[in-house]
Every structure is written in C-alpha cells, then in structure tokens.
Scaffold this motif. Sequence first.
Motif, PDB file in Angstrom:
ATOM      1  N   THR A   1      67.022  38.145  57.697  1.00 19.12           N
ATOM      2  CA  THR A   1      66.489  39.564  58.432  1.00 19.12           C
ATOM      3  C   THR A   1      66.327  39.922  56.780  1.00 19.12           C
ATOM      4  O   THR A   1      64.302  40.791  57.588  1.00 19.12           O
TER       5      THR A   1
ATOM      6  N   ARG B   1      62.165  38.868  57.148  1.00 18.68           N
ATOM      7  CA  ARG B   1      61.432  38.812  58.597  1.00 18.68           C
ATOM      8  C   ARG B   1      61.029  40.421  57.701  1.00 18.68           C
ATOM      9  O   ARG B   1      59.892  40.999  59.105  1.00 18.68           O
TER      10      ARG B   1
ATOM     11  N   ALA C   1      56.748  41.378  58.340  1.00 19.63           N
ATOM     12  CA  ALA C   1      56.622  42.155  59.119  1.00 19.63           C
ATOM     13  C   ALA C   1      55.683  43.473  58.769  1.00 19.63           C
ATOM     14  O   ALA C   1      54.043  43.550  58.233  1.00 19.63           O
TER      15      ALA C   1
ATOM     16  N   ASN D   1      57.573  50.396  63.568  1.00 18.56           N
ATOM     17  CA  ASN D   1      56.212  48.693  63.813  1.00 18.56           C
ATOM     18  C   ASN D   1      56.403  47.900  62.691  1.00 18.56           C
ATOM     19  O   ASN D   1      56.994  46.733  63.566  1.00 18.56           O
TER      20      ASN D   1
ATOM     21  N   ALA E   1      60.235  47.714  62.611  1.00 17.35           N
ATOM     22  CA  ALA E   1      61.359  46.809  62.808  1.00 17.35           C
ATOM     23  C   ALA E   1      61.068  46.199  64.056  1.00 17.35           C
ATOM     24  O   ALA E   1      61.119  45.202  64.157  1.00 17.35           O
ATOM     25  N   ARG E   2      60.018  46.483  65.014  1.00 21.02           N
ATOM     26  CA  ARG E   2      59.379  46.171  66.055  1.00 21.02           C
ATOM     27  C   ARG E   2      59.020  44.412  65.199  1.00 21.02           C
ATOM     28  O   ARG E   2      59.348  43.683  66.046  1.00 21.02           O
ATOM     29  N   ASP E   3      58.294  44.551  64.461  1.00 20.70           N
ATOM     30  CA  ASP E   3      57.978  43.308  64.037  1.00 20.70           C
ATOM     31  C   ASP E   3      59.102  42.122  63.560  1.00 20.70           C
ATOM     32  O   ASP E   3      59.245  41.510  63.827  1.00 20.70           O
ATOM     33  N   ALA E   4      60.269  42.836  62.594  1.00 17.88           N
ATOM     34  CA  ALA E   4      61.017  42.144  62.360  1.00 17.88           C
ATOM     35  C   ALA E   4      61.900  41.955  63.308  1.00 17.88           C
ATOM     36  O   ALA E   4      62.972  41.000  63.092  1.00 17.88           O
ATOM     37  N   ARG E   5      62.102  42.212  64.202  1.00 17.55           N
ATOM     38  CA  ARG E   5      62.511  42.048  65.476  1.00 17.55           C
ATOM     39  C   ARG E   5      64.218  43.049  65.102  1.00 17.55           C
ATOM     40  O   ARG E   5      65.765  41.969  65.134  1.00 17.55           O
ATOM     41  N   ILE E   6      63.764  44.154  64.288  1.00 17.65           N
ATOM     42  CA  ILE E   6      65.048  44.115  64.036  1.00 17.65           C
ATOM     43  C   ILE E   6      65.684  46.216  64.573  1.00 17.65           C
ATOM     44  O   ILE E   6      64.032  47.079  65.013  1.00 17.65           O
ATOM     45  N   SER E   7      66.835  46.461  64.157  1.00 20.05           N
ATOM     46  CA  SER E   7      66.668  47.972  65.135  1.00 20.05           C
ATOM     47  C   SER E   7      66.354  49.453  63.834  1.00 20.05           C
ATOM     48  O   SER E   7      65.910  49.043  62.902  1.00 20.05           O
TER      49      SER E   7
END
Length: 228
Positions: A23, A26, A30, A47, A49-55
Amino acid sequence: MIDRYPRTTSERQRTLAQLDQATRERIEAAALELFSEREFHRVKLINIARDARISLQTLYKYYGSKETVLFASLDTWLGDLASRMIDHLQGIENFEDRLRKVFWVLLDYFERNPKVAQIILSSVYLNTWREDDTFRQPALMSVFLNVINEGRELGILTREVDEIEISDFIWGVANRVVAMWLVRGRKEPLAAKAPAMFGMVWRAIASERVLAERLLADQVPQRASAAG
C-alpha cells in the motif's frame, strides 16, 4: 485522524510501520506521478487516494496531510540516493575519484529519476520543507560531508571555506545542471556531463597545493615533448 503531520523521519517511520508495504508503495507511486505533474497546491489528498487505490480515510489515518505524503516519499527516494552513493564509494581509495563518483551518482540518480528531480525543483515549498527533517537528509548528507571532511583534513580541498559551504557549492552546481537539463527537455544524457562538470567543480574546491601539483605534473610531459 492525525492532528499534526509528523515532521521527522523517525515519527513517520513509527506511523508508517503499521501500513503494509504494498500500500505504501502505491501511495508513493501516486505521489511521484501527481507531484511531478502538478504544482503542490493543485494536488489533493483525494487525488492521491484515488491513484493509489485506497480510501481517503486510510490516507488520513496514516499520513494526515499531503505534506506527510510528499515528505515520506522524499525520505524513500533520497534514502535510495544515499544507499546508491554508499555502494558506489566502496573500494575507491583515491580521494579525487571518490568525490568524482559522488558527483556522478548525483547526476546519474536524477537522470534515472527525473520525476523526483522535478518534484524537488518545482513542487516542494522551501519554507515548508526546511522545517521538516527530510530537508536535512541525515543519511545522505553524512555520506556527502564525510567525503568532504576527509578531503579537508588531508589538505586536498580548500580550507578557505568550511565543509558545509563546499557541500553547498557542489549541490548548487548539480542542482543547476539538473534543472536546466529538465528545462531543455532532457535531450542529452545527464550523467554524460559529469566528467567535464566535475573538472570545473574540482578546480574551484581543490587546495592551492593540489592545483599547483596538478599544474606541475601537466607541464612535465610538455617539457619532455619539447626537449625531444
């Protein structure tokens, strides 16, 4: 939620030790893309959080702010530079060659990691960064300053200024070379400039004794050739 983002490497290490490595990687990936493409104020935590695919909640829990995301990432990136510098110095005994290698590693690292260079030059606010432990980079700077101190103690480097000022001069040249390489579109290999640029740096920081010895050594073959 973290009320105040951690300002030291040790504080970040304690907090981020609870985050799984995948995590974190990622998140740093990002951060690398976003902060190298946009000015700092234009990047939002959402931005990242979205690119890292986390909440967003997870990002707040472990980082608390985008400053922490950026500085924690810089800890990783510049820590890698310090490790590479230490590795490349192994087995090099000649002092001038050691310092030449340090300069080459700087340029080579940023050639390989142009997005890190872009972030440092354009996305980091100096007034904010200098309040953070990342700005001092103890691991990286200890390697750098140890080499310079060795040269001053041996009488190889000038003693007209201290080791910090010599370090500032070397970093200043390297930073300018990297900055203009980016501005000019990275058309030529950056590390290829290292030998010529280091020659200029060396003539500026070497002691008068060393420069005089070099001049004398250069004149001997010329005299021998003229005599022949």
